[in-house]
Design an enzyme around this catalytic site. Structure first.
Site, PDB file in Angstrom:
ATOM      1  N   GLN A  46      -4.189 -13.100  16.485  1.00 40.37           N
ATOM      2  CA  GLN A  46      -4.433 -14.408  16.209  1.00 40.37           C
ATOM      3  C   GLN A  46      -3.051 -15.269  16.269  1.00 40.37           C
ATOM      4  OE1 GLN A  46      -5.794 -13.750  12.121  1.00 40.37           O
ATOM      5  NE2 GLN A  46      -7.792 -14.602  12.575  1.00 40.37           N
TER       6      GLN A  46
ATOM      7  N   GLY B 211       1.514  -6.909  13.159  1.00 42.73           N
ATOM      8  CA  GLY B 211       0.264  -7.253  12.252  1.00 42.73           C
ATOM      9  C   GLY B 211       0.665  -8.113  10.977  1.00 42.73           C
ATOM     10  N   SER B 212       1.395  -9.128  11.205  1.00 44.46           N
ATOM     11  CA  SER B 212       1.613 -10.009  10.260  1.00 44.46           C
ATOM     12  C   SER B 212       1.266 -11.374  10.877  1.00 44.46           C
ATOM     13  CB  SER B 212       3.063  -9.991   9.844  1.00 44.46           C
ATOM     14  OG  SER B 212       3.199 -11.145   9.012  1.00 44.46           O
ATOM     15  N   SER B 213       0.719 -12.117   9.974  1.00 48.76           N
ATOM     16  CA  SER B 213       0.383 -13.645  10.444  1.00 48.76           C
ATOM     17  C   SER B 213       1.499 -14.455  10.343  1.00 48.76           C
ATOM     18  CB  SER B 213      -0.879 -14.362   9.418  1.00 48.76           C
ATOM     19  OG  SER B 213      -0.324 -14.425   8.175  1.00 48.76           O
TER      20      SER B 213
ATOM     21  N   CYS C  91       8.427   4.592 -20.425  1.00 52.88           N
ATOM     22  CA  CYS C  91       9.289   5.753 -19.885  1.00 52.88           C
ATOM     23  C   CYS C  91       9.519   6.997 -20.549  1.00 52.88           C
ATOM     24  CB  CYS C  91      11.039   4.945 -19.853  1.00 52.88           C
ATOM     25  SG  CYS C  91      12.365   6.170 -19.196  1.00 52.88           S
TER      26      CYS C  91
ATOM     27  N   CYS D 277      13.537   6.873 -22.074  1.00 54.98           N
ATOM     28  CA  CYS D 277      13.884   6.029 -23.484  1.00 54.98           C
ATOM     29  C   CYS D 277      12.763   5.286 -24.038  1.00 54.98           C
ATOM     30  CB  CYS D 277      14.753   5.002 -22.761  1.00 54.98           C
ATOM     31  SG  CYS D 277      13.861   3.798 -21.386  1.00 54.98           S
TER      32      CYS D 277
ATOM     33  N   HIS E 128       7.038  -7.176  -1.158  1.00 54.16           N
ATOM     34  CA  HIS E 128       6.127  -7.665  -2.079  1.00 54.16           C
ATOM     35  C   HIS E 128       5.776  -6.462  -3.183  1.00 54.16           C
ATOM     36  CE1 HIS E 128       4.826 -11.059   0.825  1.00 54.16           C
ATOM     37  NE2 HIS E 128       5.911 -11.659  -0.029  1.00 54.16           N
TER      38      HIS E 128
ATOM     39  N   ASP F 252       0.587  -1.279  -0.022  1.00 51.52           N
ATOM     40  CA  ASP F 252      -0.025  -0.066   0.139  1.00 51.52           C
ATOM     41  C   ASP F 252       0.941   1.314   0.009  1.00 51.52           C
ATOM     42  OD1 ASP F 252       0.964  -0.002   2.794  1.00 51.52           O
ATOM     43  OD2 ASP F 252      -0.805  -1.139   3.344  1.00 51.52           O
TER      44      ASP F 252
END
Length: 414
Positions: free
Chosen positions: A314, A283-285, A240, A243, A187, A170
């Site tokens: 979790q 906040g990551s699984s 681009c 180029c 990512h 994001d």
């Protein structure tokens, strides 16, 4: 009849016997399952005898039930009570103060406060798709860095955090003011489109990766560049300015391997992990990050690996490795942590958002190359300033739209 084999009629008879035996086994499994769902006091003597004669089936079904319950418990969100959470935050604050090299790993959970859904929570993208439910459109142009994003930026400014490794696409870490070289967006970033011209060793190290340009070049946009992109299809439809090479997005979908130097910045991520004495996961699984052994120093003996602190509602696969697990929302934990450290949380303002100074405007003729609603410095500004007609409804980009449909089941066409 074939020599040494069965005749056709014998093979058919054997197949009928096999199918009948399988059907009888399935029927018995159904009967035993129905009986086990009853209370012990409600079972008849005949049902009791059937269970006694089917010990293997009973064991199998009870094992299945335990596994289902275990998976359900892992998906449940658990919150520490306020006093317990405050005690844990005090322990975390001590670890932050005493750490010589602290690295933060972040996941979708830090962006839910910006109205961007996570993936594996009760209302997460994967969870809803697995239940056969649709996911609602999310207006990404309305998302701003959260309290957690701004807190991390301040911790880095105060040299308490040395590097941030994020799974999020994001771009909110960049917009919080965190320096580019202090982030590894493993990512990708939905706001960045480099040239897709060729490959070069330079692409592994330079933040600007158009190797046919001098100087090397990438394009930061104030809108989601992934509208036309998908798995193994990354060209954005723009070129681009210098180029003419095709521009591509930087998103790494499931099943792909990221090769761009920036914004993935894998080199800095692995270097930071190797130096870290403390890792804070927010906040990551960790179901994806756990697959990257370079981030966990697995080649080191356990006693020399970084201390691990996890903030998540979790279960995660790294809970047993954690020095401390905090069950709480990221913003709540970071608010308490910053208070414990005596640090003020910066206020986010779009007027100070660095993306507007980093962004390259579209050229004449490129206005129709996307239909995404752009970010505006002021909420009152219309998207017409960017040469894009207003959209009647929020549109999901390639990383958040088509990228999510991979989990939907498709009927096989016969």
């Amino acid at each position: 009849m074939a020599a040494g084999g069965l005749s056709r009629s014998e093979r058919k008879a054997a197949e009928r016997v096999r199918r009948l035996r399988e059907e009888q086994q399935r029927e018995r499994l159904r009967q035993v399952s129905r009986i086990l769902r009853k209370a012990v006091t409600e079972r008849s003597a005949e049902e009791g005898r059937l269970l006694a004669e089917s010990e293997d089936l009973v064991t199998e079904l009870q094992g299945r039930s335990r596994r289902r319950e275990g998976l359900k418990r892992r998906q449940e969100e658990v919150c520490d009570d306020p006093e317990e959470l405050r005690r844990k935050v005090q322990e975390l604050a001590s670890a932050v103060r005493n750490s010589k090299y602290l690295v933060v790993y972040t996941g979708a959970g830090i962006s839910t406060a910006a109205s961007i859904p996570d993936y594996r929570g009760p209302n997460g993208v994967w969870t809803l798709l697995q239940k056969g439910r649709s996911i609602s459109a999310t207006d990404l142009s309305e998302a701003d860095p959260t309290l957690t994003h701004m807190s991390i930026a301040r911790l880095h400014e105060q040299k308490l955090v040395q590097h941030v490794v994020s799974q999020n696409c994001d771009g909110l870490h960049l917009r919080s003011g965190l320096p580019r070289m202090a982030i590894s967006e493993l990512h990708g970033n939905m706001h960045i489109e480099p040239s897709s011209w060729g490959t070069s060793p330079l692409m592994e190290t330079l933040p600007q990766v158009c190797t046919s340009c001098t100087p090397n070049r990438e394009y930061v946009r104030v809108f989601d560049v992934t509208e036309r992109t998908a798995l193994h299809r990354h060209q954005t439809g723009r070129a681009c300015h210098r180029c003419g090479a095709q521009l591509r997005d930087t998103i790494v979908h499931f099943g792909e391997r990221g090769t761009l130097g920036q914004p993935l910045n894998w080199e800095a991520a692995t270097a930071a992990a190797s130096k870290a004495d403390t890792i804070l996961c927010l906040g990551s699984s960790l179901k994806v990050l756990k697959k990257y052994p370079r981030l966990w120093c697995m080649t080191k003996p356990p006693s020399r690996r970084p201390k691990l602190y996890i903030v998540n509602l979790q279960w995660t696969p790294k809970d047993d490795w954690a020095t401390l697990k905090l069950h709480g929302k990221c913003d709540d934990v970071m608010r308490l942590l910053m208070d414990e450290l005596g640090l003020e949380i910066p206020h986010y303002s779009r007027w100070q958002d660095p993306i507007f100074s980093l962004a390259t405007p579209l050229r004449a003729g490129e206005e129709g190359s996307h239909s995404q609603k752009p970010l505006c410095r002021s909420r009152e500004e219309g998207p017409s300033d960017q040469g894009t007609p207003p959209s009647p409804a929020p549109i999901r980009g390639g990383w958040f739209g088509r990228g999510c449909t991979k989990r939907t089941k498709r009927k096989r066409v016969t």
